[in-house]
Design a protein around this motif. Structure first.
Motif, short mmCIF file in Angstrom:
data_model
loop_
_atom_site.label_atom_id
_atom_site.label_comp_id
_atom_site.label_asym_id
_atom_site.label_seq_id
_atom_site.Cartn_x
_atom_site.Cartn_y
_atom_site.Cartn_z
N ASP A 1 0.81 -1.22 0.00
CA ASP A 1 0.00 0.00 0.00
C ASP A 1 0.84 1.27 0.00
N GLY A 2 2.09 1.18 0.38
CA GLY A 2 2.94 2.35 0.43
C GLY A 2 4.39 1.96 0.64
N ILE A 3 5.30 2.90 0.36
CA ILE A 3 6.74 2.63 0.46
C ILE A 3 7.43 3.75 1.22
N ILE A 4 8.33 3.36 2.12
CA ILE A 4 9.28 4.29 2.74
C ILE A 4 10.66 3.86 2.28
N ILE A 5 11.43 4.80 1.74
CA ILE A 5 12.71 4.42 1.13
C ILE A 5 13.78 5.46 1.40
N THR A 6 15.00 4.96 1.64
CA THR A 6 16.19 5.79 1.63
C THR A 6 16.99 5.40 0.40
N PRO A 7 17.01 6.24 -0.64
CA PRO A 7 17.74 5.88 -1.86
C PRO A 7 19.24 5.82 -1.61
N SER A 8 19.90 4.89 -2.30
CA SER A 8 21.35 4.78 -2.14
C SER A 8 22.09 5.83 -2.94
N SER A 9 21.45 6.40 -3.96
CA SER A 9 22.09 7.41 -4.79
C SER A 9 21.09 8.51 -5.10
N GLY A 10 21.54 9.77 -5.00
CA GLY A 10 20.62 10.87 -5.23
C GLY A 10 21.08 11.84 -6.29
N ASP A 11 22.05 11.46 -7.15
CA ASP A 11 22.47 12.39 -8.20
C ASP A 11 21.35 12.54 -9.24
N LEU A 12 21.51 13.53 -10.11
CA LEU A 12 20.42 13.89 -11.00
C LEU A 12 20.01 12.74 -11.91
N LYS A 13 20.98 12.04 -12.50
CA LYS A 13 20.68 10.94 -13.41
C LYS A 13 19.90 9.84 -12.70
N ASN A 14 20.40 9.40 -11.55
CA ASN A 14 19.72 8.33 -10.83
C ASN A 14 18.42 8.80 -10.18
N TYR B 1 14.95 6.76 -10.24
CA TYR B 1 14.20 6.42 -9.03
C TYR B 1 12.76 6.91 -9.13
N ALA B 2 12.61 8.18 -9.52
CA ALA B 2 11.28 8.78 -9.56
C ALA B 2 10.37 7.99 -10.49
N ASN B 3 10.87 7.65 -11.66
CA ASN B 3 10.06 6.88 -12.62
C ASN B 3 9.71 5.50 -12.08
N LYS B 4 10.70 4.87 -11.46
CA LYS B 4 10.48 3.52 -10.91
C LYS B 4 9.44 3.55 -9.79
N LEU B 5 9.58 4.52 -8.89
CA LEU B 5 8.67 4.61 -7.75
C LEU B 5 7.26 4.98 -8.20
N LYS B 6 7.15 5.88 -9.16
CA LYS B 6 5.82 6.27 -9.64
C LYS B 6 5.12 5.11 -10.34
N SER B 7 5.92 4.23 -10.96
CA SER B 7 5.32 3.10 -11.69
C SER B 7 4.62 2.12 -10.74
N LEU B 8 4.93 2.18 -9.46
CA LEU B 8 4.30 1.28 -8.49
C LEU B 8 2.91 1.75 -8.09
N ASN B 9 2.61 3.03 -8.37
CA ASN B 9 1.27 3.59 -8.12
C ASN B 9 0.83 3.48 -6.66
N VAL B 10 1.77 3.69 -5.74
CA VAL B 10 1.44 3.75 -4.32
C VAL B 10 2.15 4.97 -3.73
#
Length: 334
Positions: A111-124, A128-137
């Motif tokens: 139903d939802g996700i809490i995440i600490t990304p391992s990488s936060g540079d612009l490319k990654n 991440y944003a696209n991958k997380l949004k694809s989960l629709n939660v």
């Protein structure tokens, strides 16, 4: 029944993108469409009859690190109060492993996700944003942000913490202060380095690039870099270590070189390692309310998961604090 964005879209007869814009207040939605979506949510929630137990996925980069263990503890405590199930995953600071885990969540009733990304540079960050949004939660970030993302998050004022800590060293007469940063593609590492530099600048102390070392948040890099500092920078009287795992490596290196912390060289860490006090190693640290970060992240996610109503993105920034135990001082002449 697991109420998700796609369920609402199917029920209301509009696109998932439109439902997402409605829920996140991230774009224009016609008033008549808003009413259709709201009615669909109401009906779905009525059919659900609140019988569905919410499942939350928590994806953290290093569960051997006491900081993340404390964050998870806070999440679990708040989840128990609300009757949520928590499934925790360790990515081992590996972005590829993180993406594999996120892909696997598609097959789970999350139903939802809490995440600490391992990488936060612009490319990654974009990946991440696209991958997380694809989960629709709903998604809540904790500790590390994603550049230009619109996810909710719970963070620490890393720059202020580093600034205050280095100023404490300076107030104890240190001028030659080395820093071991974390990986400089992550925002916390960059902000802690910026706080270090600003503390030196505001106190009219030259910033020496040879005093700046990039680590990777792991014990081995703290050990290796501390040995390099001892060998190649004889004028350094204090080391600011940017996380607790690298701090353990630094302590080991200083012990092997028979250097007394607080006597021969000063040491300051970021994040507390309270268990060291029980073995007589009193290290000064920039500390933060770690368990509270977990609790707040779950509270934010709960609102997104349970209400399914539009609400603005929340970025909660907590303040760190100093714990001075004596290792910021030095007894020999400097």
């Amino acid at each position: 029944m697991n109420l998700k964005t796609k369920d609402i879209a199917n029920k209301s007869g509009v696109s998932i993108a439109t439902v997402s814009r409605y829920l996140n207040n991230s774009g224009y939605v016609k008033e008549e469409t808003r009413k259709i979506i709201k009615d669909a949510i109401k009906e779905l929630k009525g059919n659900d009859n609140n019988s569905h137990i919410k499942n939350i996925a928590v994806l953290l980069p290093d569960l051997s690190n006491l900081f993340f263990i404390d964050v998870l503890k806070g999440i679990n405590e708040e989840a128990i109060k609300n009757g949520y199930n928590v499934f925790s995953f360790d990515s081992n600071e590996d972005i590829n492993k993180e993406f594999q885990i996120l892909d696997s969540l598609l097959n789970l009733n999350i139903d939802g996700i809490i995440i600490t990304p391992s990488s936060g540079d612009l490319k990654n960050s974009n990946k991440y944003a696209n991958k997380l949004k694809s989960l629709n939660v709903p998604v809540v970030l904790v500790d590390r942000d994603l550049i230009y993302s619109d996810f909710d998050g719970v963070f620490i004022d890393d720059k202020k913490g580093a600034f205050d800590g280095v100023c404490m060293l300076i107030n104890n007469n240190h001028k030659d202060i080395a820093i071991i940063t974390g990986p400089l593609q992550t925002k916390p590492s960059i902000e802690r380095l910026n706080g270090y530099k600003e503390a030196l600048s505001i106190n009219d102390i030259d910033i020496k690039e040879e005093y700046i070392y990039e680590g990777d948040f792991q014990v081995e890099s703290g050990y290796r870099i501390t040995n390099d500092i001892i060998k190649n920078n004889k004028d350094v009287t204090a080391i600011f270590v940017s996380n607790n795992m690298m701090l353990l490596g630094a302590i080991n290196a200083l012990n092997e070189n028979n250097l007394d912390i607080g006597k021969d060289i000063s040491l300051l860490g970021f994040d507390d390692l309270e268990f060291l006090n029980y073995v007589g190693i009193n290290i000064s640290v920039v500390a933060r309310p770690t368990s509270e970060m977990g609790k707040i992240s779950l509270e934010i996610l709960k609102k997104k998961v349970s209400e399914f109503e539009p609400c603005s993105t929340q970025n909660v920034v907590l303040k760190p604090y100093l714990i001075a135990r004596g290792s910021e001082k030095i007894t020999k002449n400097i």
